[in-house]
Design a protein around this motif. Structure first.
Motif, PDB file in Angstrom:
ATOM      1  N   ALA A   1      13.178   0.802   3.797  1.00 25.05           N
ATOM      2  CA  ALA A   1      14.317   0.819   4.728  1.00 25.05           C
ATOM      3  C   ALA A   1      14.676   2.490   4.817  1.00 25.05           C
ATOM      4  CB  ALA A   1      15.853   0.291   4.694  1.00 25.05           C
ATOM      5  N   THR A   2      14.683   3.378   3.675  1.00 27.96           N
ATOM      6  CA  THR A   2      15.479   4.542   3.781  1.00 27.96           C
ATOM      7  C   THR A   2      14.070   5.643   4.337  1.00 27.96           C
ATOM      8  OG1 THR A   2      16.301   3.815   1.876  1.00 27.96           O
ATOM      9  CG2 THR A   2      15.354   6.274   1.918  1.00 27.96           C
ATOM     10  N   LEU A   3      12.223   4.756   3.846  1.00 31.26           N
ATOM     11  CA  LEU A   3      11.576   5.602   4.776  1.00 31.26           C
ATOM     12  C   LEU A   3      11.615   5.824   5.897  1.00 31.26           C
ATOM     13  CD1 LEU A   3       8.638   4.523   2.704  1.00 31.26           C
ATOM     14  CD2 LEU A   3       9.923   7.238   2.194  1.00 31.26           C
ATOM     15  N   SER A   4      11.507   3.960   7.069  1.00 27.22           N
ATOM     16  CA  SER A   4      11.427   4.102   7.965  1.00 27.22           C
ATOM     17  C   SER A   4      12.420   4.772   9.136  1.00 27.22           C
ATOM     18  CB  SER A   4      12.153   2.630   8.316  1.00 27.22           C
ATOM     19  OG  SER A   4      10.626   1.588   7.967  1.00 27.22           O
ATOM     20  N   ALA A   5      14.144   4.563   8.418  1.00 25.32           N
ATOM     21  CA  ALA A   5      14.839   5.569   8.585  1.00 25.32           C
ATOM     22  C   ALA A   5      14.077   7.731   8.658  1.00 25.32           C
ATOM     23  CB  ALA A   5      16.180   5.905   8.537  1.00 25.32           C
ATOM     24  N   GLN A   6      13.949   8.172   8.357  1.00 28.07           N
ATOM     25  CA  GLN A   6      13.426   9.188   8.153  1.00 28.07           C
ATOM     26  C   GLN A   6      12.175   9.588   8.974  1.00 28.07           C
ATOM     27  OE1 GLN A   6      14.209  11.921   5.852  1.00 28.07           O
ATOM     28  NE2 GLN A   6      15.146  10.135   5.339  1.00 28.07           N
TER      29      GLN A   6
ATOM     30  N   PRO B   1       3.482  13.078   4.593  1.00 26.60           N
ATOM     31  CA  PRO B   1       3.033  13.581   6.035  1.00 26.60           C
ATOM     32  C   PRO B   1       3.359  12.611   7.245  1.00 26.60           C
ATOM     33  CG  PRO B   1       1.374  14.018   4.658  1.00 26.60           C
ATOM     34  CD  PRO B   1       2.366  12.771   3.317  1.00 26.60           C
ATOM     35  N   LEU B   2       2.814  10.934   6.549  1.00 29.02           N
ATOM     36  CA  LEU B   2       2.983   9.757   7.600  1.00 29.02           C
ATOM     37  C   LEU B   2       4.681   9.716   8.547  1.00 29.02           C
ATOM     38  CD1 LEU B   2       1.628   7.467   5.500  1.00 29.02           C
ATOM     39  CD2 LEU B   2       0.393   8.210   6.847  1.00 29.02           C
ATOM     40  N   LEU B   3       5.309  10.397   7.329  1.00 28.54           N
ATOM     41  CA  LEU B   3       7.106  10.529   8.716  1.00 28.54           C
ATOM     42  C   LEU B   3       6.906  11.649   8.924  1.00 28.54           C
ATOM     43  CD1 LEU B   3       8.582   8.850   5.006  1.00 28.54           C
ATOM     44  CD2 LEU B   3       7.367   7.580   6.988  1.00 28.54           C
ATOM     45  N   GLY B   4       6.155  12.308   8.897  1.00 30.71           N
ATOM     46  CA  GLY B   4       6.361  14.105   9.359  1.00 30.71           C
ATOM     47  C   GLY B   4       6.523  14.800   8.311  1.00 30.71           C
TER      48      GLY B   4
ATOM     49  N   LEU C   1      10.852  15.101   1.808  1.00 30.65           N
ATOM     50  CA  LEU C   1      10.931  13.896   1.530  1.00 30.65           C
ATOM     51  C   LEU C   1      12.098  12.959  -0.238  1.00 30.65           C
ATOM     52  CD1 LEU C   1       9.859  10.132   2.402  1.00 30.65           C
ATOM     53  CD2 LEU C   1       8.421  10.684   1.722  1.00 30.65           C
ATOM     54  N   VAL C   2      11.052  13.900  -1.140  1.00 33.49           N
ATOM     55  CA  VAL C   2      12.088  13.621  -2.599  1.00 33.49           C
ATOM     56  C   VAL C   2      13.692  13.655  -2.162  1.00 33.49           C
ATOM     57  CG1 VAL C   2      12.516  14.568  -4.604  1.00 33.49           C
ATOM     58  CG2 VAL C   2      10.157  14.133  -3.726  1.00 33.49           C
ATOM     59  N   SER C   3      14.378  14.910  -1.097  1.00 29.47           N
ATOM     60  CA  SER C   3      15.544  15.182  -1.001  1.00 29.47           C
ATOM     61  C   SER C   3      15.675  14.104   0.081  1.00 29.47           C
ATOM     62  CB  SER C   3      15.699  16.607  -0.115  1.00 29.47           C
ATOM     63  OG  SER C   3      16.941  16.367  -0.177  1.00 29.47           O
ATOM     64  N   ALA C   4      15.652  13.595   0.256  1.00 28.17           N
ATOM     65  CA  ALA C   4      15.611  12.287   1.297  1.00 28.17           C
ATOM     66  C   ALA C   4      15.987  10.718   0.368  1.00 28.17           C
ATOM     67  CB  ALA C   4      15.093  11.890   2.924  1.00 28.17           C
ATOM     68  N   LEU C   5      15.435  10.807  -0.055  1.00 28.92           N
ATOM     69  CA  LEU C   5      15.330   9.375  -1.382  1.00 28.92           C
ATOM     70  C   LEU C   5      16.834   9.519  -2.184  1.00 28.92           C
ATOM     71  CD1 LEU C   5      11.272   9.196  -2.250  1.00 28.92           C
ATOM     72  CD2 LEU C   5      12.874   7.510  -0.793  1.00 28.92           C
ATOM     73  N   ARG C   6      16.706  10.819  -2.821  1.00 24.87           N
ATOM     74  CA  ARG C   6      17.412  10.767  -3.917  1.00 24.87           C
ATOM     75  C   ARG C   6      19.329  11.293  -2.920  1.00 24.87           C
ATOM     76  NH1 ARG C   6      15.073  15.716  -7.654  1.00 24.87           N
ATOM     77  NH2 ARG C   6      13.831  15.141  -8.436  1.00 24.87           N
ATOM     78  N   GLU C   7      18.888  11.455  -1.790  1.00 26.66           N
ATOM     79  CA  GLU C   7      20.473  11.597  -0.465  1.00 26.66           C
ATOM     80  C   GLU C   7      20.335  10.039  -0.788  1.00 26.66           C
ATOM     81  OE1 GLU C   7      20.274  13.870   2.490  1.00 26.66           O
ATOM     82  OE2 GLU C   7      20.534  15.913   1.644  1.00 26.66           O
ATOM     83  N   ALA C   8      19.857   9.368  -0.634  1.00 33.74           N
ATOM     84  CA  ALA C   8      19.848   7.267  -0.494  1.00 33.74           C
ATOM     85  C   ALA C   8      20.035   6.615  -1.853  1.00 33.74           C
ATOM     86  CB  ALA C   8      18.427   7.225   0.123  1.00 33.74           C
TER      87      ALA C   8
ATOM     88  N   VAL D   1       0.794  -1.214   0.419  1.00 32.90           N
ATOM     89  CA  VAL D   1      -0.383   0.003  -0.235  1.00 32.90           C
ATOM     90  C   VAL D   1       1.098   1.558   0.212  1.00 32.90           C
ATOM     91  CG1 VAL D   1      -1.893   1.284   1.419  1.00 32.90           C
ATOM     92  CG2 VAL D   1      -2.623  -1.364   0.975  1.00 32.90           C
ATOM     93  N   VAL D   2       1.957   1.265   0.934  1.00 28.05           N
ATOM     94  CA  VAL D   2       2.808   2.300   1.027  1.00 28.05           C
ATOM     95  C   VAL D   2       3.728   2.297  -0.220  1.00 28.05           C
ATOM     96  CG1 VAL D   2       4.704   3.339   2.217  1.00 28.05           C
ATOM     97  CG2 VAL D   2       2.979   2.917   2.909  1.00 28.05           C
ATOM     98  N   ALA D   3       4.009   1.376  -0.477  1.00 24.45           N
ATOM     99  CA  ALA D   3       5.478   1.565  -2.131  1.00 24.45           C
ATOM    100  C   ALA D   3       3.912   2.034  -3.447  1.00 24.45           C
ATOM    101  CB  ALA D   3       4.891   0.169  -2.518  1.00 24.45           C
ATOM    102  N   ALA D   4       2.938   2.075  -3.967  1.00 18.60           N
ATOM    103  CA  ALA D   4       2.148   2.748  -4.515  1.00 18.60           C
ATOM    104  C   ALA D   4       1.841   3.748  -4.280  1.00 18.60           C
ATOM    105  CB  ALA D   4       0.609   1.832  -4.336  1.00 18.60           C
ATOM    106  N   GLY D   5       2.080   4.541  -3.102  1.00 18.34           N
ATOM    107  CA  GLY D   5       1.664   5.987  -2.462  1.00 18.34           C
ATOM    108  C   GLY D   5       2.537   6.331  -3.445  1.00 18.34           C
ATOM    109  N   THR D   6       2.669   7.644  -3.678  1.00 18.64           N
ATOM    110  CA  THR D   6       3.694   9.085  -3.772  1.00 18.64           C
ATOM    111  C   THR D   6       4.216  10.361  -2.915  1.00 18.64           C
ATOM    112  OG1 THR D   6       2.234  10.606  -3.840  1.00 18.64           O
ATOM    113  CG2 THR D   6       2.126   9.511  -6.085  1.00 18.64           C
ATOM    114  N   PRO D   7       5.542  10.006  -3.023  1.00 19.76           N
ATOM    115  CA  PRO D   7       6.025  10.941  -1.954  1.00 19.76           C
ATOM    116  C   PRO D   7       5.862  11.286  -1.426  1.00 19.76           C
ATOM    117  CG  PRO D   7       7.860  10.288  -3.754  1.00 19.76           C
ATOM    118  CD  PRO D   7       6.144   9.866  -4.093  1.00 19.76           C
ATOM    119  N   SER D   8       4.434  12.824  -2.580  1.00 19.68           N
ATOM    120  CA  SER D   8       3.955  13.559  -2.057  1.00 19.68           C
ATOM    121  C   SER D   8       2.336  13.270  -1.093  1.00 19.68           C
ATOM    122  CB  SER D   8       2.686  14.609  -2.763  1.00 19.68           C
ATOM    123  OG  SER D   8       3.727  15.236  -3.611  1.00 19.68           O
ATOM    124  N   GLN D   9       2.168  12.266  -0.916  1.00 12.61           N
ATOM    125  CA  GLN D   9       1.014  11.000   0.091  1.00 12.61           C
ATOM    126  C   GLN D   9       1.417  10.642   1.057  1.00 12.61           C
ATOM    127  OE1 GLN D   9      -0.197   8.185  -3.111  1.00 12.61           O
ATOM    128  NE2 GLN D   9      -1.976   9.638  -3.943  1.00 12.61           N
ATOM    129  N   VAL D  10       3.070  10.311   0.938  1.00 13.35           N
ATOM    130  CA  VAL D  10       3.528   9.288   2.443  1.00 13.35           C
ATOM    131  C   VAL D  10       4.483  10.104   3.269  1.00 13.35           C
ATOM    132  CG1 VAL D  10       4.840   7.917   1.990  1.00 13.35           C
ATOM    133  CG2 VAL D  10       3.713   7.452   0.899  1.00 13.35           C
TER     134      VAL D  10
END
Length: 170
Positions: A162-167, A119-122, A128-135, A108-117
């Protein structure tokens, strides 16, 4: 068969079957899953050797079962029961019910976009896009599904999770 192996084939088969039985019942009722899962899986694999030794030791009586109808009926019933449980997964027609809910949520989460996910990560979607690119998720875009970001970046979904969890931890 050497005497030592002959002497221990049936007792080990019995003991390991009891371990498999008890741990299987506990797993069925979701009791002590963390304690019983590894025990059940590994010791059920170990059970194969004493089972084979037991069959070897009792080969002639074992073959006699195949000359009678109850063995054929029992094996057919077991095969049909096994297929009934496995068929939805084999054919891909499983409704998703009964699977691991954690894996279902990953999808479910993987089907979402960074814009949708985000807020769940605060986070904001830009953070989030920047953090993903850095990873190393070079294909990260705010409107692209996370699973596609992982694939396009040459990574898998678990690396993404794993990257999202770290965020969330930051």
């Amino acid at each position: 068969m050497p005497t030592l192996l002959s002497r221990y084939a049936t007792p080990f088969t019995t003991g390991l079957f009891l371990v498999s039985l008890i741990s299987g019942i506990a797993l069925f009722f979701h009791y002590g899953t963390a304690a019983f899962r590894g025990m059940h899986e590994w010791l059920s694999m170990v059970l194969i050797l004493p089972f084979l030794l037991h069959v070897w030791k009792n080969w002639r009586p074992f073959l006699a079962y195949f000359k009678r109808l109850p063995m054929a009926l029992s094996l057919a019933a077991c095969l049909i029961a096994g297929l009934a449980f496995a068929w939805p997964a084999i054919t891909g027609s499983a409704s998703g019910a009964g699977g691991n809910p954690a894996f279902a949520m990953i999808n479910v989460v993987a089907a979402g976009t960074p814009s949708q996910v985000a807020p769940l990560l605060g986070k904001t979607d830009a953070d989030l896009v920047s953090a993903l690119r850095e990873a190393g998720f070079t294909a990260a875009e705010a409107t692209k599904p996370l699973s596609q970001i992982a694939t396009d970046s040459g990574k898998n979904t678990m690396e993404l999770m794993a990257t999202l969890s770290a965020q969330k931890a930051k």
